[in-house]
Design a protein around this motif. Structure first.
Motif, short mmCIF file in Angstrom:
data_model
loop_
_atom_site.label_atom_id
_atom_site.label_comp_id
_atom_site.label_asym_id
_atom_site.label_seq_id
_atom_site.Cartn_x
_atom_site.Cartn_y
_atom_site.Cartn_z
N PHE A 65 -3.35 -5.04 16.32
CA PHE A 65 -4.29 -4.85 15.21
C PHE A 65 -3.59 -4.40 13.94
CE2 PHE A 65 -7.22 -2.34 12.68
CZ PHE A 65 -8.20 -3.29 12.42
N PRO A 66 -2.83 -3.30 13.93
CA PRO A 66 -2.17 -2.90 12.68
C PRO A 66 -1.09 -3.89 12.23
CG PRO A 66 -1.59 -1.39 14.45
CD PRO A 66 -2.64 -2.30 14.98
N GLY A 68 -1.20 -7.22 12.63
CA GLY A 68 -1.94 -8.31 11.98
C GLY A 68 -2.49 -7.89 10.62
N ALA A 69 -3.04 -6.67 10.55
CA ALA A 69 -3.56 -6.16 9.28
C ALA A 69 -2.43 -6.02 8.25
CB ALA A 69 -4.25 -4.82 9.50
N ILE A 72 -1.64 -9.32 6.63
CA ILE A 72 -2.64 -9.67 5.62
C ILE A 72 -2.43 -8.86 4.34
CG2 ILE A 72 -5.11 -9.56 5.07
CD1 ILE A 72 -5.58 -10.18 8.09
N VAL A 73 -2.20 -7.57 4.47
CA VAL A 73 -2.00 -6.70 3.30
C VAL A 73 -0.73 -7.11 2.55
CG1 VAL A 73 -1.51 -4.33 2.57
CG2 VAL A 73 -3.33 -4.78 4.22
#
Length: 103
Positions: A65-66, A68-69, A72-73
């Motif tokens: 999760f982090p 992948g995030a 994106i960021v």
């Protein structure tokens, strides 16, 4: 037939400088995004256990999760970097080229 204005723009050394700088920046930023994204996809495909591991003993979130995030960021931030140059240095060069061509 070629438009004489276009020919003058293509002959301007600042136009070649603009194309070179813009291309180098776009390719560099694209490479960063593509390498990070495809690295993530390769980990998903070949080592999914790395991404499904929990962040901590009691965490319901996995490592994926982090990660992948963050991808994106980082992509958003790199878009901001490109916008900074497009609205700064590239815009200045473009204005100079336009001014010199229309004289």
């Amino acid at each position: 037939m070629s438009n004489p204005v276009y020919a003058r723009v293509r002959q301007n050394p600042k136009f070649h400088e603009l194309v070179k700088k813009r291309s180098r920046l776009a390719l560099g930023l694209s490479a960063i995004v593509l390498v990070s994204y495809y690295t993530f996809m390769m980990v998903v495909a070949f080592a999914p256990q790395v991404l499904r591991a929990p962040l901590s003993e009691e965490s319901a979130l996995s490592v994926g999760f982090p990660v992948g995030a963050a991808i994106i960021v980082v992509s958003w931030l790199l878009t901001g970097v490109y916008s900074h140059f497009a609205n700064g240095e590239f815009e200045t060069l473009n204005d100079e080229i336009t001014r010199e061509t229309l004289q």
